[in-house]
Design a protein around this motif. Structure first.
Motif, PDB file in Angstrom:
ATOM      1  N   PRO A  75       0.825  -1.213   0.000  1.00  0.00           N
ATOM      2  CA  PRO A  75       0.000   0.000   0.000  1.00  0.00           C
ATOM      3  C   PRO A  75       0.855   1.258   0.000  1.00  0.00           C
ATOM      4  CG  PRO A  75      -0.848  -1.579   1.599  1.00  0.00           C
ATOM      5  CD  PRO A  75       0.471  -2.121   1.108  1.00  0.00           C
ATOM      6  N   GLY A  76       0.521   2.168  -0.918  1.00  0.00           N
ATOM      7  CA  GLY A  76       1.206   3.451  -0.950  1.00  0.00           C
ATOM      8  C   GLY A  76       2.446   3.506  -1.807  1.00  0.00           C
ATOM      9  N   GLY A 168       6.700  -0.355  12.117  1.00  0.00           N
ATOM     10  CA  GLY A 168       5.653  -0.913  12.955  1.00  0.00           C
ATOM     11  C   GLY A 168       4.283  -0.751  12.334  1.00  0.00           C
ATOM     12  N   MET A 169       4.046   0.386  11.677  1.00  0.00           N
ATOM     13  CA  MET A 169       2.767   0.593  10.997  1.00  0.00           C
ATOM     14  C   MET A 169       2.612  -0.405   9.857  1.00  0.00           C
ATOM     15  SD  MET A 169      -0.043   2.204  10.897  1.00  0.00           S
ATOM     16  CE  MET A 169       0.288   3.582  12.005  1.00  0.00           C
ATOM     17  N   GLY A 180      -2.951   4.011   7.288  1.00  0.00           N
ATOM     18  CA  GLY A 180      -1.707   4.207   8.022  1.00  0.00           C
ATOM     19  C   GLY A 180      -0.488   3.695   7.289  1.00  0.00           C
ATOM     20  N   VAL A 181      -0.609   2.549   6.606  1.00  0.00           N
ATOM     21  CA  VAL A 181       0.533   1.996   5.884  1.00  0.00           C
ATOM     22  C   VAL A 181       0.945   2.932   4.760  1.00  0.00           C
ATOM     23  CG1 VAL A 181       1.373   0.068   4.506  1.00  0.00           C
ATOM     24  CG2 VAL A 181      -0.096  -0.372   6.469  1.00  0.00           C
ATOM     25  N   PHE A 235      11.799  -2.819   3.681  1.00  0.00           N
ATOM     26  CA  PHE A 235      10.482  -3.423   3.842  1.00  0.00           C
ATOM     27  C   PHE A 235      10.554  -4.946   3.790  1.00  0.00           C
ATOM     28  CE2 PHE A 235       6.402  -5.033   2.403  1.00  0.00           C
ATOM     29  CZ  PHE A 235       5.514  -4.359   3.223  1.00  0.00           C
ATOM     30  N   ALA A 236      11.218  -5.473   2.758  1.00  0.00           N
ATOM     31  CA  ALA A 236      11.308  -6.925   2.609  1.00  0.00           C
ATOM     32  C   ALA A 236      12.292  -7.521   3.606  1.00  0.00           C
ATOM     33  CB  ALA A 236      11.727  -7.278   1.178  1.00  0.00           C
TER      34      ALA A 236
END
Length: 414
Positions: A75-76, A168-169, A180-181, A235-236
């Motif tokens: 997302p985003g 954390g989000m 939020g993401v 992220f990954a």
């Protein structure tokens, strides 16, 4: 046909995957997002799909672009202009970017990082060891890879707590505030762009500086490409390691004879069982349940099913890695398993670039936990534990444990 994507399924998806392997190994399912995709569950079909270049990683190849936009990736990432990373592109762009990134993300860099990983591991355990109890997800498995990847990327120490909040989000997926993401991704994108700009004038010995330096026949990473690559490495790289440590510790606590065997080997200074053991934990209950999205660029046959152009395909790594046609006694945890070519980090040209770092963190975390807290035990019944929602990753929301307090702890976190 078993129910898929329920909370009961999330707690233990393996019986449902066994049914699919036997009765519908390539199965068209509607996902919670409303997107329909093929689920591939047998090992041989999974290896074929992971390496088949007729299955594109580019979300633009989706046959239902309007319907699927925002539902088949992070997302985003589209609105934040972070799409040009290795999980979203195909050759020849993938070949060029991976070659450039590999010049920065070298085995030498990962090996040299081992003392820092050990220092972070010890520091986090010091923070709770004297208490005799902890939540190993929130106090250990989550912060360790965040601090590690921030150090590796070259994020200054004073900014790392911001990264921890943003990560954390992302980790909460649907459990946080609406949107939020996406907001966290946008903030991270802005920060990375600023950091890359600063580092161009003051290159260091960190991974972002290495991405800036990386070149091949006069080609450089653009600023967007460098930001996207730093983003996806974070992220990954962090969530997979959170889940490797969390799922791996949980599996060892549920299999005390295997844990004692590993503790005995570590006490004798033998790390061979640790190395094969981490591979077995990756196979048995790995951090990535489904490989990231693929889309057919032409009609093809997969496991006897005809997949049409534009159809989404999701390879179920968790199912393939418990296929009895490939792994004898696949539902048995055997830390000494040798013939263990699991798919936990993928296969083919998209094999995980960060796998050596994740293995280093996983081995260090588990060995240190078992050595310093030898009587570690669950502080909740297994049925009380909750698994995070989300399609790709598999991990616990929390892992409460108890142990005899370690009087050597100093009470300081990194």
């Amino acid at each position: 046909m078993p129910d898929l994507f329920t909370w009961e399924f999330a707690a233990d998806p393996y019986p449902a995957y066994a049914w699919l392997r036997e009765h519908a190994p390539v199965h068209r399912a509607e996902l919670p997002s409303g997107v329909s995709a093929w689920l591939v569950t047998r090992y041989d079909d999974a290896r074929q799909a992971l390496a088949d270049q007729r299955l594109s990683k580019n979300p633009g190849a989706h046959s239902e672009r309007a319907h699927g936009r925002g539902k088949v990736g992070i997302p985003g990432e589209r609105s934040a202009n972070l799409m040009t990373h290795l999980l979203n592109i195909d050759p020849p762009d993938h070949t060029r970017l991976r070659r450039l990134v590999s010049r920065a993300f070298t085995p030498r860099r990962v090996a040299a990082f081992a003392p820092r990983v050990q220092e972070l591991t010890d520091g986090l355990i010091d923070g709770f060891a004297a208490r005799g109890s902890a939540d190993l997800i929130h106090e250990f498995a989550f912060p360790l890879p965040i601090y590690a990847i921030c150090d590796l990327l070259g994020v200054p120490a004073e900014d790392q707590d911001d990264f921890r909040d943003w990560a954390g989000m992302m980790l909460r997926h649907g459990g946080g505030p609406r949107g939020g993401v996406g907001r966290a991704v946008k903030k991270m994108r802005g920060y990375l762009a600023e950091l890359i700009h600063r580092k161009r004038d003051d290159l260091g010995d960190d991974l972002i500086s290495g991405l800036i330096r990386a070149s091949d026949h006069g080609e450089h990473l653009t600023e967007n490409e460098a930001a996207a690559m730093a983003f996806i490495l974070l992220f990954a790289g962090f969530e997979t390691t959170v889940n490797l440590i969390g799922n791996g510790t949980y599996a060892l606590l549920r299999h005390p004879e295997q844990r004692r065997r590993l503790q005995g080997a570590l006490a004798e200074g033998d790390t061979a069982l640790l190395e094969t053991g981490v591979e077995e934990l990756l196979r048995y209950d790995g951090p990535v349940e489904l490989a990231t999205w693929r889309f057919a660029t032409e009609p093809l046959t997969l496991g006897g099913q005809r997949v049409e152009t534009g159809d989404p395909v999701l390879v179920v790594l968790a199912a393939a890695d418990r296929d009895p046609a490939r792994f004898p006694h696949p539902d048995v945890l055997d830390l000494a398993r040798r013939d263990n070519q699991h798919l936990g980090y993928g296969h083919g040209i998209h094999y995980c670039l960060g796998a050596p770092l994740a293995r280093l963190e996983g081995q260090t975390a588990l060995a240190t936990l078992l050595s310093r807290l030898p009587d570690l035990r669950l502080a909740a019944e297994p049925e009380e534990l909750r698994w995070r929602g989300g399609l790709i990753m598999r991990g616990l929301r929390s892992l409460p444990v108890e142990f005899t307090p370690d009087g050597k702890s100093v009470g300081d976190s990194p």
